[in-house]
Design a protein around this motif. Structure first.
Motif, PDB file in Angstrom:
ATOM      1  N   GLU A  51      15.221   0.636  -2.704  1.00 45.57           N
ATOM      2  CA  GLU A  51      15.510  -0.790  -2.521  1.00 45.57           C
ATOM      3  C   GLU A  51      14.260  -1.793  -2.610  1.00 45.57           C
ATOM      4  O   GLU A  51      14.169  -2.723  -3.072  1.00 45.57           O
ATOM      5  CB  GLU A  51      16.335  -1.208  -1.257  1.00 45.57           C
ATOM      6  CG  GLU A  51      16.768  -2.625  -1.436  1.00 45.57           C
ATOM      7  CD  GLU A  51      17.643  -3.089  -2.528  1.00 45.57           C
ATOM      8  OE1 GLU A  51      17.407  -4.230  -2.971  1.00 45.57           O
ATOM      9  OE2 GLU A  51      18.526  -2.219  -3.211  1.00 45.57           O
ATOM     10  N   ALA A  52      13.171  -1.246  -1.806  1.00 42.51           N
ATOM     11  CA  ALA A  52      12.002  -1.982  -1.837  1.00 42.51           C
ATOM     12  C   ALA A  52      11.415  -1.923  -3.329  1.00 42.51           C
ATOM     13  O   ALA A  52      10.759  -3.022  -3.586  1.00 42.51           O
ATOM     14  CB  ALA A  52      10.863  -1.350  -0.907  1.00 42.51           C
ATOM     15  N   ALA A 165      -7.583   1.177   3.494  1.00 40.86           N
ATOM     16  CA  ALA A 165      -7.085  -0.239   2.851  1.00 40.86           C
ATOM     17  C   ALA A 165      -5.479   0.090   2.886  1.00 40.86           C
ATOM     18  O   ALA A 165      -4.797  -0.969   2.365  1.00 40.86           O
ATOM     19  CB  ALA A 165      -7.381  -0.014   1.365  1.00 40.86           C
ATOM     20  N   GLY A 166      -5.122   1.108   3.686  1.00 40.91           N
ATOM     21  CA  GLY A 166      -3.554   0.922   4.072  1.00 40.91           C
ATOM     22  C   GLY A 166      -2.783   1.527   2.986  1.00 40.91           C
ATOM     23  O   GLY A 166      -1.700   1.322   2.810  1.00 40.91           O
ATOM     24  N   LEU A 167      -3.469   2.498   2.395  1.00 40.53           N
ATOM     25  CA  LEU A 167      -2.809   3.153   1.360  1.00 40.53           C
ATOM     26  C   LEU A 167      -2.778   4.763   1.467  1.00 40.53           C
ATOM     27  O   LEU A 167      -4.020   5.379   1.731  1.00 40.53           O
ATOM     28  CB  LEU A 167      -3.530   2.925  -0.341  1.00 40.53           C
ATOM     29  CG  LEU A 167      -3.382   1.339  -0.455  1.00 40.53           C
ATOM     30  CD1 LEU A 167      -4.119   1.168  -2.004  1.00 40.53           C
ATOM     31  CD2 LEU A 167      -2.024   0.932  -0.891  1.00 40.53           C
ATOM     32  N   LYS A 168      -1.522   5.330   1.099  1.00 39.13           N
ATOM     33  CA  LYS A 168      -1.531   6.920   1.228  1.00 39.13           C
ATOM     34  C   LYS A 168      -1.347   7.642  -0.411  1.00 39.13           C
ATOM     35  O   LYS A 168      -0.499   6.634  -0.979  1.00 39.13           O
ATOM     36  CB  LYS A 168      -0.394   7.126   1.960  1.00 39.13           C
ATOM     37  CG  LYS A 168      -0.062   8.688   2.080  1.00 39.13           C
ATOM     38  CD  LYS A 168       1.176   8.861   2.991  1.00 39.13           C
ATOM     39  CE  LYS A 168       1.459  10.327   3.119  1.00 39.13           C
ATOM     40  NZ  LYS A 168       2.621  10.728   3.755  1.00 39.13           N
ATOM     41  N   LEU A 169      -2.027   8.542  -0.406  1.00 39.01           N
ATOM     42  CA  LEU A 169      -1.772   9.057  -1.858  1.00 39.01           C
ATOM     43  C   LEU A 169      -0.660   9.610  -2.201  1.00 39.01           C
ATOM     44  O   LEU A 169       0.073  10.605  -1.183  1.00 39.01           O
ATOM     45  CB  LEU A 169      -3.080  10.306  -1.926  1.00 39.01           C
ATOM     46  CG  LEU A 169      -2.864  11.079  -3.273  1.00 39.01           C
ATOM     47  CD1 LEU A 169      -3.114  10.170  -4.604  1.00 39.01           C
ATOM     48  CD2 LEU A 169      -3.795  12.223  -3.230  1.00 39.01           C
ATOM     49  N   GLU A 188       0.261   4.288  -2.367  1.00 41.17           N
ATOM     50  CA  GLU A 188       1.409   3.265  -1.818  1.00 41.17           C
ATOM     51  C   GLU A 188       1.203   3.078  -0.562  1.00 41.17           C
ATOM     52  O   GLU A 188       0.539   3.779   0.588  1.00 41.17           O
ATOM     53  CB  GLU A 188       2.682   4.261  -1.775  1.00 41.17           C
ATOM     54  CG  GLU A 188       3.800   3.345  -1.509  1.00 41.17           C
ATOM     55  CD  GLU A 188       5.169   4.292  -1.753  1.00 41.17           C
ATOM     56  OE1 GLU A 188       6.002   3.708  -2.578  1.00 41.17           O
ATOM     57  OE2 GLU A 188       5.317   5.344  -0.880  1.00 41.17           O
ATOM     58  N   SER A 189       1.468   1.813  -0.187  1.00 37.81           N
ATOM     59  CA  SER A 189       1.406   1.136   1.314  1.00 37.81           C
ATOM     60  C   SER A 189       2.636   1.302   1.972  1.00 37.81           C
ATOM     61  O   SER A 189       3.753   1.824   1.410  1.00 37.81           O
ATOM     62  CB  SER A 189       1.029  -0.361   1.301  1.00 37.81           C
ATOM     63  OG  SER A 189       1.997  -0.893   0.612  1.00 37.81           O
ATOM     64  N   ALA A 190       2.694   0.980   3.340  1.00 39.78           N
ATOM     65  CA  ALA A 190       3.751   1.246   4.073  1.00 39.78           C
ATOM     66  C   ALA A 190       5.020   0.374   3.795  1.00 39.78           C
ATOM     67  O   ALA A 190       6.090   0.698   3.843  1.00 39.78           O
ATOM     68  CB  ALA A 190       3.475   1.039   5.492  1.00 39.78           C
ATOM     69  N   SER A 191       4.579  -0.620   3.218  1.00 37.79           N
ATOM     70  CA  SER A 191       5.551  -1.707   2.575  1.00 37.79           C
ATOM     71  C   SER A 191       6.097  -1.388   0.977  1.00 37.79           C
ATOM     72  O   SER A 191       6.884  -2.177   0.508  1.00 37.79           O
ATOM     73  CB  SER A 191       4.935  -3.073   2.499  1.00 37.79           C
ATOM     74  OG  SER A 191       4.045  -3.258   1.661  1.00 37.79           O
ATOM     75  N   GLY A 192       5.614  -0.179   0.598  1.00 40.92           N
ATOM     76  CA  GLY A 192       5.972   0.019  -0.829  1.00 40.92           C
ATOM     77  C   GLY A 192       5.241  -0.413  -1.710  1.00 40.92           C
ATOM     78  O   GLY A 192       5.357  -0.201  -3.078  1.00 40.92           O
ATOM     79  N   THR A 234       0.790  -4.048  -9.483  1.00 41.03           N
ATOM     80  CA  THR A 234       1.641  -4.983 -10.068  1.00 41.03           C
ATOM     81  C   THR A 234       2.185  -5.723  -8.997  1.00 41.03           C
ATOM     82  O   THR A 234       2.383  -5.557  -7.989  1.00 41.03           O
ATOM     83  CB  THR A 234       3.180  -4.430 -10.420  1.00 41.03           C
ATOM     84  OG1 THR A 234       2.984  -3.382 -11.479  1.00 41.03           O
ATOM     85  CG2 THR A 234       4.080  -5.356 -10.817  1.00 41.03           C
ATOM     86  N   GLY A 235       1.728  -7.324  -9.130  1.00 42.52           N
ATOM     87  CA  GLY A 235       1.832  -8.542  -8.216  1.00 42.52           C
ATOM     88  C   GLY A 235       0.928  -8.644  -7.283  1.00 42.52           C
ATOM     89  O   GLY A 235       0.922  -9.492  -6.496  1.00 42.52           O
ATOM     90  N   ALA A 236      -0.145  -7.699  -7.146  1.00 39.77           N
ATOM     91  CA  ALA A 236      -1.054  -7.996  -6.127  1.00 39.77           C
ATOM     92  C   ALA A 236      -2.190  -9.051  -6.546  1.00 39.77           C
ATOM     93  O   ALA A 236      -2.583  -9.111  -7.639  1.00 39.77           O
ATOM     94  CB  ALA A 236      -1.847  -6.533  -5.845  1.00 39.77           C
TER      95      ALA A 236
END
Length: 256
Positions: A51-52, A165-169, A188-192, A234-236
């Protein structure tokens, strides 16, 4: 008739989330989830992630696969450099980095960067919306991923550590590039929020970092030792993209 005692596989759980599970098996899966809270929690997590991703990337979910990434077309004929309207679109967006941005050498012919940005952004748009199959090799196999891509691409491919930077491979895959193979890695970050790193061989030896954007997608890219690197989002906002790109650059330089 199905047997409810047959264990439910992970593929079936994914199919259940994607509403692709055969109707005759749906009741079995729901019964399994009712008695297996860990799997039920995983399913709920996957649904939340889907959904995210739909919310964040809804504008590109239903777009057709770009012809440049069509596998049958790539098999039928060799790749050529992109000319014409698509590549020309990027000319207006390519901006040289500031004087403090990793000046490594003279600027190269714009066409090489035009082709790279087209490839990198199209690959990003194609895979960033995927929930089940965004990559070929998962991030849990980082060492194997780096070895495999290095062997197939012909240059040292590294998957930077971007936890700071809050990102996971998420993982990576091998792609056809304009002049040969290309490596593609997703974070990907925890927020998607997802970022991708695309690398391909180039005639450019070394350049400053440059910025390009088209629609909601934007990229910071540079060349070093005959390999071009592009970090795409996308969108950052540009500040966030710059943070990620600089982290990637710094790690590659330290290990270079």
């Amino acid at each position: 008739m199905t047997d409810r005692n047959i264990p439910v596989t992970e593929d079936e759980l994914h199919a259940y989330v994607d509403d692709e599970l055969p109707a005759e098996r749906r009741g079995d899966v729901e019964a399994w989830l009712a008695s297996h809270p860990d799997d039920a929690a995983r399913v709920q997590s996957w649904r939340a992630m889907a959904e995210a991703l739909r919310t964040r990337y809804d504008s590109v979910v239903d777009e057709a696969v770009p012809k440049r990434l069509d596998i049958e077309r790539l098999v039928r004929q060799p790749r050529r450099w992109v000319y014409g309207a698509v590549a020309a679109t990027f000319v207006a967006f390519i901006v040289g980095g500031g004087t403090g941005w990793f000046a490594r050498g003279a600027a190269t012919a714009p066409s090489a960067f035009q082709n790279l940005t087209v490839d990198a952004i199209e690959a990003h748009r194609l895979y960033v919306v995927e929930v089940r199959h965004p990559v070929e090799v998962p991030g849990s196999e980082r060492h194997h991923l780096q070895q495999w891509l290095t062997k197939r691409c012909g240059w040292v491919v590294r998957a930077p550590e971007l936890a700071g930077a809050g990102l996971k491979l998420v993982g990576g895959r091998l792609l056809p590039g304009s002049g040969g193979p290309a490596s593609f890695m997703m974070y990907e970050s925890a927020s998607g929020e997802r970022f991708t790193i695309y690398t391909a061989k180039s005639d450019a030896e070394a350049t400053q970092m440059r910025y390009a954007a088209k629609g909601k997608e934007s990229t910071l890219f540079w060349a070093d030792d005959g390999v071009v690197y592009a970090v795409v989002s996308t969108g950052a906002d540009r500040g966030r993209l710059t943070q990620i790109a600089q982290a990637v650059y710094d790690q590659l330089e330290k290990k270079g």
